[in-house]
Enzyme design. Sequence first.
Site, PDB file in Angstrom:
ATOM      1  N   TYR A  33      -4.764  26.678  38.870  1.00 14.05           N
ATOM      2  CA  TYR A  33      -4.340  26.010  37.623  1.00 14.05           C
ATOM      3  C   TYR A  33      -3.615  24.702  37.965  1.00 14.05           C
ATOM      4  CZ  TYR A  33      -1.968  24.839  33.320  1.00 14.05           C
ATOM      5  OH  TYR A  33      -1.508  24.163  32.220  1.00 14.05           O
TER       6      TYR A  33
ATOM      7  N   ALA B 268      -7.959  22.263  19.140  1.00 11.15           N
ATOM      8  CA  ALA B 268      -7.097  22.137  17.949  1.00 11.15           C
ATOM      9  C   ALA B 268      -6.936  23.469  17.218  1.00 11.15           C
ATOM     10  CB  ALA B 268      -7.667  21.082  17.007  1.00 11.15           C
TER      11      ALA B 268
ATOM     12  N   PHE C  63      -0.653  23.209  21.155  1.00 12.30           N
ATOM     13  CA  PHE C  63      -0.397  21.757  21.117  1.00 12.30           C
ATOM     14  C   PHE C  63      -1.396  21.034  20.209  1.00 12.30           C
ATOM     15  CE2 PHE C  63       1.061  21.870  25.894  1.00 12.30           C
ATOM     16  CZ  PHE C  63       2.102  22.715  25.559  1.00 12.30           C
TER      17      PHE C  63
ATOM     18  N   PRO D 104       3.776  18.751  30.423  1.00  8.91           N
ATOM     19  CA  PRO D 104       4.831  19.675  29.983  1.00  8.91           C
ATOM     20  C   PRO D 104       5.098  20.797  30.990  1.00  8.91           C
ATOM     21  CG  PRO D 104       3.007  19.525  28.376  1.00  8.91           C
ATOM     22  CD  PRO D 104       2.530  18.969  29.676  1.00  8.91           C
TER      23      PRO D 104
HETATM   24  P1  NDP Z   1      -3.250  27.350  23.687  1.00 11.69           P
HETATM   25  O1  NDP Z   1      -3.853  28.518  24.406  1.00 11.69           O
HETATM   26  O2  NDP Z   1      -2.348  27.629  22.546  1.00 11.69           O
HETATM   27  O3  NDP Z   1      -4.420  26.367  23.202  1.00 11.69           O
HETATM   28  C1  NDP Z   1      -5.474  26.026  24.053  1.00 11.69           C
HETATM   29  C2  NDP Z   1      -6.578  25.372  23.255  1.00 11.69           C
HETATM   30  O4  NDP Z   1      -7.640  25.037  24.148  1.00 11.69           O
HETATM   31  C3  NDP Z   1      -7.145  26.275  22.179  1.00 11.69           C
HETATM   32  O5  NDP Z   1      -7.289  25.564  20.988  1.00 11.69           O
HETATM   33  C4  NDP Z   1      -8.509  26.671  22.725  1.00 11.69           C
HETATM   34  O6  NDP Z   1      -9.426  26.787  21.659  1.00 11.69           O
HETATM   35  C5  NDP Z   1      -8.852  25.447  23.574  1.00 11.69           C
HETATM   36  N1  NDP Z   1      -9.845  25.740  24.585  1.00 11.69           N
HETATM   37  C6  NDP Z   1      -9.760  26.560  25.664  1.00 11.69           C
HETATM   38  N2  NDP Z   1     -10.920  26.599  26.324  1.00 11.69           N
HETATM   39  C7  NDP Z   1     -11.783  25.798  25.641  1.00 11.69           C
HETATM   40  C8  NDP Z   1     -13.131  25.438  25.808  1.00 11.69           C
HETATM   41  N3  NDP Z   1     -13.880  25.909  26.827  1.00 11.69           N
HETATM   42  N4  NDP Z   1     -13.694  24.582  24.932  1.00 11.69           N
HETATM   43  C9  NDP Z   1     -12.976  24.087  23.899  1.00 11.69           C
HETATM   44  N5  NDP Z   1     -11.698  24.406  23.670  1.00 11.69           N
HETATM   45  C10 NDP Z   1     -11.112  25.258  24.540  1.00 11.69           C
HETATM   46  O7  NDP Z   1      -2.503  26.501  24.801  1.00 11.69           O
HETATM   47  P2  NDP Z   1      -1.580  25.188  24.717  1.00 11.69           P
HETATM   48  O8  NDP Z   1      -1.661  24.564  23.413  1.00 11.69           O
HETATM   49  O9  NDP Z   1      -0.263  25.564  25.250  1.00 11.69           O
HETATM   50  O10 NDP Z   1      -2.293  24.300  25.826  1.00 11.69           O
HETATM   51  C11 NDP Z   1      -2.961  23.093  25.551  1.00 11.69           C
HETATM   52  C12 NDP Z   1      -3.104  22.302  26.835  1.00 11.69           C
HETATM   53  O11 NDP Z   1      -1.812  22.027  27.378  1.00 11.69           O
HETATM   54  C13 NDP Z   1      -3.879  23.001  27.937  1.00 11.69           C
HETATM   55  O12 NDP Z   1      -4.651  22.033  28.617  1.00 11.69           O
HETATM   56  C14 NDP Z   1      -2.786  23.543  28.862  1.00 11.69           C
HETATM   57  O13 NDP Z   1      -3.217  23.683  30.179  1.00 11.69           O
HETATM   58  C15 NDP Z   1      -1.743  22.448  28.733  1.00 11.69           C
HETATM   59  N6  NDP Z   1      -0.384  22.850  29.022  1.00 11.69           N
HETATM   60  C16 NDP Z   1       0.185  23.959  28.434  1.00 11.69           C
HETATM   61  C17 NDP Z   1       1.500  24.287  28.719  1.00 11.69           C
HETATM   62  C18 NDP Z   1       2.166  25.510  28.164  1.00 11.69           C
HETATM   63  O14 NDP Z   1       3.135  26.004  28.794  1.00 11.69           O
HETATM   64  N7  NDP Z   1       1.771  26.018  27.001  1.00 11.69           N
HETATM   65  C19 NDP Z   1       2.312  23.425  29.584  1.00 11.69           C
HETATM   66  C20 NDP Z   1       1.610  22.335  30.178  1.00 11.69           C
HETATM   67  C21 NDP Z   1       0.337  22.040  29.871  1.00 11.69           C
HETATM   68  P3  NDP Z   1     -10.578  27.881  21.532  1.00 11.69           P
HETATM   69  O15 NDP Z   1     -10.130  29.107  22.248  1.00 11.69           O
HETATM   70  O16 NDP Z   1     -10.723  28.074  20.042  1.00 11.69           O
HETATM   71  O17 NDP Z   1     -11.753  27.228  22.142  1.00 11.69           O
HETATM   72  C1  8X3 Z   2       1.851  25.131  31.971  1.00 18.24           C
HETATM   73  C2  8X3 Z   2       3.276  24.865  32.296  1.00 18.24           C
HETATM   74  O1  8X3 Z   2       5.234  25.632  33.713  1.00 18.24           O
HETATM   75  O2  8X3 Z   2       3.511  27.272  33.045  1.00 18.24           O
HETATM   76  O3  8X3 Z   2       1.068  24.059  32.382  1.00 18.24           O
HETATM   77  O4  8X3 Z   2       3.008  25.589  34.703  1.00 18.24           O
HETATM   78  S1  8X3 Z   2       3.787  25.903  33.503  1.00 18.24           S
END
Ligand code: NDP
Ligand code: 8X3
Length: 251
Positions: free
Chosen positions: A149, A9, A13, A179
């Site tokens: 990934y 958080a 997202f 997404p």
């Molecule tokens: P962000 O990098 O903006 O956010 C990722 C979040 O995950 C951060 O709050 C980070 O918090 C947390 N996180 C990472 N590693 C850990 C850990 N070991 N323990 C706890 N928290 C962790 O990315 P998004 O919001 O874009 O991504 C959120 C999710 O959506 C992910 O699972 C990603 O794979 C997925 N996703 C993203 C897409 C994109 O294009 N952006 C598309 C499809 C899916 P902190 O570093 O403070 O721990």
């Molecule tokens: C992240 C979305 O399109 O970069 O999961 O694979 S994409």
Amino acid sequence: MPVALITGATSGFGEACARLFAKNGWSLIISGRRSERLDALAKELDQTPVHAVTLDVRDKAAVDRAVAELPPAFAAIDLLVNNAGLSLGFERAHEGSAEDWETMVDTNVKGLLNVTHAVLPGMVERDHGHVVNLGSIAGNYPYLFGNVYGASKAFVGRFTQNLKADLLGTKVRVTNIEPGMAETEFGKVRFKWDAEKAAKAYENMTPLTAEDIAETIYWAASRPPHVTVTSIEIWPTQQSFGFFSIHRDEE
Ligand code: NDP
Ligand code: 8X3
């Protein structure tokens, strides 16, 4: 007030979800590794009951402790948003870093399992709850450089389906949100904080936003109890199968 536990958080997202669910009257358990961001978010959402937990989802003992020690008002979790995750590196498999692969599997696969394992039994016991996982289009379709990934997100997709199978007979729901490219810190993490490279990935296209995804999650979570949305793919209009704008330069 319903209670949502949102992992990751502190950014993207997860942070957008916290704001949207708070606006709609939910109590929140917000978690991530960066405490100062959790504190800032809790302060911003000062009209909402918020319990902030600094947590690395890879640490199973810490996850178990955090869930076991929830204050009573937050203990009955209605919604788990299994959002913490990351992509590290963008190269062909034979050029990839073993350390990056391990971090992705430990976070996207094992971290998601750790949190699910700690929260799901309570939901089943209460015969009420919803687990929303963050998969990706990368789990459904192969693309160049997507190797580990994408495989980690394919795991999330199948795990969600298998949860659906196991939860038949209970009122607990599961959803996989899938997404395409969304502009958050995700790109910066993927490119090891090379901001120029991260920005290039979104050149000449309009990516999804964190708010687009939060709205999608909120929609799935607010269907009536007899409706389970098992999965939603959500794409930028200007992205399609196997396509990343950055590929034009890499190849
Ligand atoms: P962000 O990098 O903006 O956010 C990722 C979040 O995950 C951060 O709050 C980070 O918090 C947390 N996180 C990472 N590693 C850990 C850990 N070991 N323990 C706890 N928290 C962790 O990315 P998004 O919001 O874009 O991504 C959120 C999710 O959506 C992910 O699972 C990603 O794979 C997925 N996703 C993203 C897409 C994109 O294009 N952006 C598309 C499809 C899916 P902190 O570093 O403070 O721990
Ligand atoms: C992240 C979305 O399109 O970069 O999961 O694979 S994409």
